[in-house]
Design a protein around this motif. Sequence first.
Motif, PDB file in Angstrom:
ATOM      1  N   ILE A 197     -13.824   0.059  -4.141  1.00  0.00           N
ATOM      2  CA  ILE A 197     -14.292  -1.058  -3.324  1.00  0.00           C
ATOM      3  C   ILE A 197     -13.218  -1.419  -2.316  1.00  0.00           C
ATOM      4  CG2 ILE A 197     -15.015  -3.469  -3.375  1.00  0.00           C
ATOM      5  CD1 ILE A 197     -16.078  -2.879  -6.206  1.00  0.00           C
ATOM      6  N   ILE A 198     -13.628  -1.525  -1.051  1.00  0.00           N
ATOM      7  CA  ILE A 198     -12.736  -1.936   0.024  1.00  0.00           C
ATOM      8  C   ILE A 198     -13.217  -3.300   0.494  1.00  0.00           C
ATOM      9  CG2 ILE A 198     -11.841  -1.392   2.309  1.00  0.00           C
ATOM     10  CD1 ILE A 198     -13.034   1.542   1.137  1.00  0.00           C
ATOM     11  N   ALA A 199     -12.347  -4.284   0.421  1.00  0.00           N
ATOM     12  CA  ALA A 199     -12.720  -5.652   0.776  1.00  0.00           C
ATOM     13  C   ALA A 199     -11.677  -6.232   1.723  1.00  0.00           C
ATOM     14  CB  ALA A 199     -12.818  -6.506  -0.476  1.00  0.00           C
ATOM     15  N   GLY A 200     -12.044  -7.329   2.374  1.00  0.00           N
ATOM     16  CA  GLY A 200     -11.095  -8.053   3.205  1.00  0.00           C
ATOM     17  C   GLY A 200     -11.165  -7.743   4.683  1.00  0.00           C
ATOM     18  N   GLY A 242     -13.426  -8.030  10.796  1.00  0.00           N
ATOM     19  CA  GLY A 242     -13.910  -7.662  12.122  1.00  0.00           C
ATOM     20  C   GLY A 242     -15.417  -7.799  12.249  1.00  0.00           C
ATOM     21  N   ALA A 243     -15.936  -7.231  13.323  1.00  0.00           N
ATOM     22  CA  ALA A 243     -17.370  -7.296  13.597  1.00  0.00           C
ATOM     23  C   ALA A 243     -18.157  -6.458  12.595  1.00  0.00           C
ATOM     24  CB  ALA A 243     -17.639  -6.795  15.013  1.00  0.00           C
ATOM     25  N   ALA A 244     -19.407  -6.818  12.415  1.00  0.00           N
ATOM     26  CA  ALA A 244     -20.264  -6.109  11.464  1.00  0.00           C
ATOM     27  C   ALA A 244     -20.481  -4.660  11.900  1.00  0.00           C
ATOM     28  CB  ALA A 244     -21.595  -6.822  11.324  1.00  0.00           C
ATOM     29  N   SER A 245     -20.571  -4.419  13.207  1.00  0.00           N
ATOM     30  CA  SER A 245     -20.775  -3.052  13.686  1.00  0.00           C
ATOM     31  C   SER A 245     -19.558  -2.174  13.381  1.00  0.00           C
ATOM     32  CB  SER A 245     -21.074  -3.046  15.179  1.00  0.00           C
ATOM     33  OG  SER A 245     -19.991  -3.614  15.899  1.00  0.00           O
ATOM     34  N   ASP A 246     -18.352  -2.730  13.535  1.00  0.00           N
ATOM     35  CA  ASP A 246     -17.137  -1.982  13.187  1.00  0.00           C
ATOM     36  C   ASP A 246     -17.067  -1.731  11.686  1.00  0.00           C
ATOM     37  OD1 ASP A 246     -16.343  -1.886  15.796  1.00  0.00           O
ATOM     38  OD2 ASP A 246     -14.812  -3.445  15.623  1.00  0.00           O
ATOM     39  N   PHE A 247     -17.510  -2.705  10.909  1.00  0.00           N
ATOM     40  CA  PHE A 247     -17.498  -2.583   9.454  1.00  0.00           C
ATOM     41  C   PHE A 247     -18.412  -1.455   9.008  1.00  0.00           C
ATOM     42  CE2 PHE A 247     -18.441  -4.452   5.141  1.00  0.00           C
ATOM     43  CZ  PHE A 247     -17.155  -4.335   4.662  1.00  0.00           C
ATOM     44  N   LYS A 248     -19.598  -1.374   9.611  1.00  0.00           N
ATOM     45  CA  LYS A 248     -20.542  -0.305   9.275  1.00  0.00           C
ATOM     46  C   LYS A 248     -19.996   1.051   9.713  1.00  0.00           C
ATOM     47  CE  LYS A 248     -24.668  -3.171   9.456  1.00  0.00           C
ATOM     48  NZ  LYS A 248     -25.915  -3.464  10.158  1.00  0.00           N
ATOM     49  N   LEU A 249     -19.368   1.101  10.878  1.00  0.00           N
ATOM     50  CA  LEU A 249     -18.789   2.352  11.366  1.00  0.00           C
ATOM     51  C   LEU A 249     -17.651   2.815  10.461  1.00  0.00           C
ATOM     52  CD1 LEU A 249     -18.745   4.515  13.594  1.00  0.00           C
ATOM     53  CD2 LEU A 249     -17.140   3.054  14.826  1.00  0.00           C
ATOM     54  N   LEU A 250     -16.831   1.881  10.007  1.00  0.00           N
ATOM     55  CA  LEU A 250     -15.738   2.219   9.095  1.00  0.00           C
ATOM     56  C   LEU A 250     -16.279   2.784   7.788  1.00  0.00           C
ATOM     57  CD1 LEU A 250     -12.703   2.163   8.481  1.00  0.00           C
ATOM     58  CD2 LEU A 250     -12.998  -0.175   7.677  1.00  0.00           C
ATOM     59  N   ALA A 251     -17.328   2.149   7.240  1.00  0.00           N
ATOM     60  CA  ALA A 251     -17.941   2.646   6.006  1.00  0.00           C
ATOM     61  C   ALA A 251     -18.506   4.053   6.216  1.00  0.00           C
ATOM     62  CB  ALA A 251     -19.043   1.696   5.551  1.00  0.00           C
ATOM     63  N   LYS A 252     -19.135   4.268   7.344  1.00  0.00           N
ATOM     64  CA  LYS A 252     -19.714   5.580   7.636  1.00  0.00           C
ATOM     65  C   LYS A 252     -18.632   6.655   7.724  1.00  0.00           C
ATOM     66  CE  LYS A 252     -22.584   7.936  11.033  1.00  0.00           C
ATOM     67  NZ  LYS A 252     -23.338   7.805  12.283  1.00  0.00           N
ATOM     68  N   SER A 286     -17.414  12.855   1.773  1.00  0.00           N
ATOM     69  CA  SER A 286     -18.704  13.474   1.454  1.00  0.00           C
ATOM     70  C   SER A 286     -19.299  12.878   0.186  1.00  0.00           C
ATOM     71  CB  SER A 286     -18.558  14.989   1.306  1.00  0.00           C
ATOM     72  OG  SER A 286     -18.092  15.561   2.492  1.00  0.00           O
ATOM     73  N   VAL A 287     -19.316  11.557   0.142  1.00  0.00           N
ATOM     74  CA  VAL A 287     -19.870  10.847  -1.013  1.00  0.00           C
ATOM     75  C   VAL A 287     -20.817   9.763  -0.519  1.00  0.00           C
ATOM     76  CG1 VAL A 287     -17.863  11.234  -2.478  1.00  0.00           C
ATOM     77  CG2 VAL A 287     -17.972   9.183  -1.085  1.00  0.00           C
ATOM     78  N   GLY A 288     -21.534   9.169  -1.454  1.00  0.00           N
ATOM     79  CA  GLY A 288     -22.427   8.075  -1.135  1.00  0.00           C
ATOM     80  C   GLY A 288     -21.713   6.745  -1.250  1.00  0.00           C
ATOM     81  N   GLY A 289     -22.383   5.736  -0.777  1.00  0.00           N
ATOM     82  CA  GLY A 289     -21.821   4.405  -0.859  1.00  0.00           C
ATOM     83  C   GLY A 289     -22.650   3.464  -0.005  1.00  0.00           C
ATOM     84  N   GLY A 290     -22.169   2.273   0.158  1.00  0.00           N
ATOM     85  CA  GLY A 290     -22.897   1.302   0.957  1.00  0.00           C
ATOM     86  C   GLY A 290     -22.069   0.071   1.213  1.00  0.00           C
ATOM     87  N   ILE A 291     -22.724  -0.908   1.860  1.00  0.00           N
ATOM     88  CA  ILE A 291     -22.088  -2.172   2.183  1.00  0.00           C
ATOM     89  C   ILE A 291     -22.869  -3.272   1.468  1.00  0.00           C
ATOM     90  CG2 ILE A 291     -21.518  -3.783   4.021  1.00  0.00           C
ATOM     91  CD1 ILE A 291     -21.464  -1.394   5.912  1.00  0.00           C
ATOM     92  N   LYS A 292     -22.133  -4.141   0.780  1.00  0.00           N
ATOM     93  CA  LYS A 292     -22.779  -5.246   0.093  1.00  0.00           C
ATOM     94  C   LYS A 292     -21.774  -6.387  -0.036  1.00  0.00           C
ATOM     95  CE  LYS A 292     -25.436  -6.261  -4.053  1.00  0.00           C
ATOM     96  NZ  LYS A 292     -25.908  -5.734  -5.333  1.00  0.00           N
ATOM     97  N   ASP A 293     -22.178  -7.591   0.319  1.00  0.00           N
ATOM     98  CA  ASP A 293     -21.336  -8.786   0.207  1.00  0.00           C
ATOM     99  C   ASP A 293     -19.986  -8.607   0.905  1.00  0.00           C
ATOM    100  OD1 ASP A 293     -23.324  -9.998  -1.309  1.00  0.00           O
ATOM    101  OD2 ASP A 293     -22.484  -9.214  -3.188  1.00  0.00           O
TER     102      ASP A 293
END
Length: 110
Positions: free
Chosen positions: A51-54, A57-67, A74-81
């Motif tokens: 889990i990466i928290a803290g 930044g912007a939500a778009s950057d957060f989604k790009l970082l997760a991607k 090469s694993v699955g995952g997602g964004i939550k809370d």
Amino acid sequence: MDLQDQLKNLFPDHVPQPSEDKGNQPKPEFWIQDEPLLCKYEKRRGKPTTIIAGYTGAASDFKLLAKKIKQLLSVGGGIKDEQIIIQGDYRDKIMEFLKAQGFQVKRVGG
């Protein structure tokens, strides 16, 4: 008379240096924050997760970082809370990637 001509009149012996073009420097993909990101390990439903928290930044950057992290590993995952949840224990690889991107990272837990 433009500015360059005026400068040549004021400083005839000066040889201008080629200016550094800031357009050549790569623009960071993500907003880099001052606070460190927290990288921790948990077991959810008996399966290991990282889990990466803290991130503030912007939500778009957060989604790009997760991607980018999911593609790197090469694993699955997602964004939550406002946390990035990655399937598996990849703390070391994720921390290396984040440090290479310019983030400060703090390891939480064992």
